[in-house]
Design a protein around this motif. Structure first.
Motif, PDB file in Angstrom:
ATOM      1  N   PRO A 182       2.694  -3.830 -17.495  1.00  0.00           N
ATOM      2  CA  PRO A 182       2.413  -3.671 -16.089  1.00  0.00           C
ATOM      3  C   PRO A 182       3.053  -4.876 -15.123  1.00  0.00           C
ATOM      4  N   GLY A 183       3.404  -5.883 -15.913  1.00  0.00           N
ATOM      5  CA  GLY A 183       4.187  -6.873 -14.987  1.00  0.00           C
ATOM      6  C   GLY A 183       5.480  -6.391 -14.630  1.00  0.00           C
ATOM      7  N   ARG A 184       6.175  -5.554 -15.239  1.00  0.00           N
ATOM      8  CA  ARG A 184       7.411  -5.114 -14.666  1.00  0.00           C
ATOM      9  C   ARG A 184       7.133  -3.981 -13.756  1.00  0.00           C
ATOM     10  N   ARG A 185       6.271  -3.476 -13.473  1.00  0.00           N
ATOM     11  CA  ARG A 185       5.795  -2.637 -12.412  1.00  0.00           C
ATOM     12  C   ARG A 185       5.676  -3.461 -11.095  1.00  0.00           C
ATOM     13  N   TRP A 186       4.867  -4.514 -11.331  1.00  0.00           N
ATOM     14  CA  TRP A 186       4.778  -5.187 -10.090  1.00  0.00           C
ATOM     15  C   TRP A 186       5.958  -5.900  -9.719  1.00  0.00           C
ATOM     16  N   TRP A 187       6.878  -6.295 -10.420  1.00  0.00           N
ATOM     17  CA  TRP A 187       8.138  -6.573  -9.952  1.00  0.00           C
ATOM     18  C   TRP A 187       9.089  -5.848  -9.553  1.00  0.00           C
ATOM     19  N   ALA A 188       8.969  -4.556  -9.836  1.00  0.00           N
ATOM     20  CA  ALA A 188       9.785  -3.451  -9.520  1.00  0.00           C
ATOM     21  C   ALA A 188       9.380  -3.160  -7.919  1.00  0.00           C
ATOM     22  N   LEU A 189       8.372  -3.541  -7.372  1.00  0.00           N
ATOM     23  CA  LEU A 189       7.960  -3.307  -6.166  1.00  0.00           C
ATOM     24  C   LEU A 189       8.967  -4.094  -5.036  1.00  0.00           C
ATOM     25  N   GLN A 190       9.090  -3.657  -4.069  1.00  0.00           N
ATOM     26  CA  GLN A 190       9.824  -4.168  -3.002  1.00  0.00           C
ATOM     27  C   GLN A 190       8.947  -5.366  -2.486  1.00  0.00           C
ATOM     28  N   PRO A 191       9.571  -6.549  -2.088  1.00  0.00           N
ATOM     29  CA  PRO A 191       8.861  -7.848  -1.809  1.00  0.00           C
ATOM     30  C   PRO A 191       7.994  -7.573  -0.542  1.00  0.00           C
ATOM     31  N   LYS A 192       8.263  -6.728   0.435  1.00  0.00           N
ATOM     32  CA  LYS A 192       7.549  -6.554   1.494  1.00  0.00           C
ATOM     33  C   LYS A 192       6.136  -5.790   1.102  1.00  0.00           C
ATOM     34  N   THR A 193       6.312  -5.036   0.084  1.00  0.00           N
ATOM     35  CA  THR A 193       5.062  -4.207  -0.510  1.00  0.00           C
ATOM     36  C   THR A 193       4.353  -5.123  -1.329  1.00  0.00           C
ATOM     37  N   ARG A 194       4.953  -5.974  -1.778  1.00  0.00           N
ATOM     38  CA  ARG A 194       3.963  -7.164  -2.786  1.00  0.00           C
ATOM     39  C   ARG A 194       3.581  -7.976  -1.917  1.00  0.00           C
ATOM     40  N   ALA A 195       3.989  -8.318  -0.686  1.00  0.00           N
ATOM     41  CA  ALA A 195       3.263  -9.288   0.146  1.00  0.00           C
ATOM     42  C   ALA A 195       2.283  -8.489   0.989  1.00  0.00           C
ATOM     43  N   TRP A 196       2.357  -7.069   1.268  1.00  0.00           N
ATOM     44  CA  TRP A 196       1.453  -6.419   1.895  1.00  0.00           C
ATOM     45  C   TRP A 196       0.136  -6.405   0.900  1.00  0.00           C
ATOM     46  N   LEU A 197       0.376  -6.002  -0.443  1.00  0.00           N
ATOM     47  CA  LEU A 197      -0.534  -5.990  -1.328  1.00  0.00           C
ATOM     48  C   LEU A 197      -1.454  -7.356  -1.577  1.00  0.00           C
ATOM     49  N   LEU A 198      -0.861  -8.366  -1.554  1.00  0.00           N
ATOM     50  CA  LEU A 198      -1.426  -9.524  -1.695  1.00  0.00           C
ATOM     51  C   LEU A 198      -2.066  -9.947  -0.464  1.00  0.00           C
ATOM     52  N   GLY A 199      -1.573  -9.658   0.756  1.00  0.00           N
ATOM     53  CA  GLY A 199      -2.068 -10.200   1.858  1.00  0.00           C
ATOM     54  C   GLY A 199      -3.454  -9.309   2.148  1.00  0.00           C
ATOM     55  N   SER A 200      -3.283  -7.831   1.805  1.00  0.00           N
ATOM     56  CA  SER A 200      -4.646  -6.992   1.886  1.00  0.00           C
ATOM     57  C   SER A 200      -5.618  -7.734   0.962  1.00  0.00           C
ATOM     58  N   ALA A 201      -5.310  -7.974  -0.305  1.00  0.00           N
ATOM     59  CA  ALA A 201      -6.289  -8.441  -1.254  1.00  0.00           C
ATOM     60  C   ALA A 201      -6.807  -9.534  -0.785  1.00  0.00           C
ATOM     61  N   LEU A 202      -6.223 -10.738  -0.405  1.00  0.00           N
ATOM     62  CA  LEU A 202      -6.900 -11.877   0.175  1.00  0.00           C
ATOM     63  C   LEU A 202      -7.733 -11.513   1.256  1.00  0.00           C
ATOM     64  N   VAL A 203      -7.288 -10.692   2.426  1.00  0.00           N
ATOM     65  CA  VAL A 203      -8.262 -10.193   3.285  1.00  0.00           C
ATOM     66  C   VAL A 203      -9.631  -9.723   2.707  1.00  0.00           C
ATOM     67  N   GLY A 204      -9.282  -8.787   2.055  1.00  0.00           N
ATOM     68  CA  GLY A 204     -10.462  -7.985   1.497  1.00  0.00           C
ATOM     69  C   GLY A 204     -11.459  -8.949   0.654  1.00  0.00           C
ATOM     70  N   SER A 205     -10.689  -9.721   0.022  1.00  0.00           N
ATOM     71  CA  SER A 205     -11.586 -10.763  -0.951  1.00  0.00           C
ATOM     72  C   SER A 205     -12.327 -11.597   0.141  1.00  0.00           C
ATOM     73  N   GLU A 206     -11.747 -12.350   1.008  1.00  0.00           N
ATOM     74  CA  GLU A 206     -12.341 -13.058   2.297  1.00  0.00           C
ATOM     75  C   GLU A 206     -13.704 -12.277   2.691  1.00  0.00           C
ATOM     76  N   LEU A 207     -13.532 -11.111   3.126  1.00  0.00           N
ATOM     77  CA  LEU A 207     -14.688 -10.319   3.491  1.00  0.00           C
ATOM     78  C   LEU A 207     -15.602 -10.162   2.388  1.00  0.00           C
ATOM     79  N   TRP A 208     -15.180  -9.863   1.153  1.00  0.00           N
ATOM     80  CA  TRP A 208     -16.181  -9.625   0.153  1.00  0.00           C
ATOM     81  C   TRP A 208     -16.942 -11.178   0.054  1.00  0.00           C
ATOM     82  N   GLN A 209     -16.272 -12.263  -0.135  1.00  0.00           N
ATOM     83  CA  GLN A 209     -17.000 -13.575  -0.044  1.00  0.00           C
ATOM     84  C   GLN A 209     -17.929 -13.839   1.226  1.00  0.00           C
ATOM     85  N   LEU A 210     -17.494 -13.382   2.301  1.00  0.00           N
ATOM     86  CA  LEU A 210     -18.464 -13.552   3.419  1.00  0.00           C
ATOM     87  C   LEU A 210     -19.755 -12.706   3.432  1.00  0.00           C
TER      88      LEU A 210
END
Length: 108
Positions: free
Chosen positions: A72-100
């Protein structure tokens, strides 16, 4: 990872260090990664459902890191950098909301 989880669980059970997140300790507001240590403690204690509830994003990330060498690591690195950044940012926002919500600072 499994050994670290069991070790963290044992250390926490023997000597509870309290809140480890500096942001939460100083302000009472959790960071998006809050619950990450709890994920490993719960996994090491054999409670995977509680680990997921502590921080689903940290749980998923740990699972991803553990499985990455199997392909699965190869699939992650195959994504475009903007897509990876968007996914990580969305995950962090979702995680913050979950914690709150989890810690009762935000009601839904």
């Amino acid at each position: 990872m499994a050994l670290a989880a069991v070790g963290a669980s044992w250390i926490h059970r023997v000597n509870d260090p309290g809140v480890l997140c500096p942001l939460r300790a100083l302000t009472g507001i959790p960071c998006p990664l809050c619950g990450g240590t709890t994920v490993f403690i719960e996994l090491g204690s054999g409670r995977p459902a509680q680990a997921v509830l502590a921080n689903p994003v940290a749980f998923t990330a740990a699972l991803g890191v553990a499985l990455a060498p199997l392909g699965p690591g190869r699939r992650w690195w195959a994504l475009q950098p903007k897509t990876r950044a968007w996914l990580l940012g969305s995950a962090l926002v979702g995680s913050e909301l979950w914690q709150l919500v989890r810690l009762g600072l935000l009601r839904v």
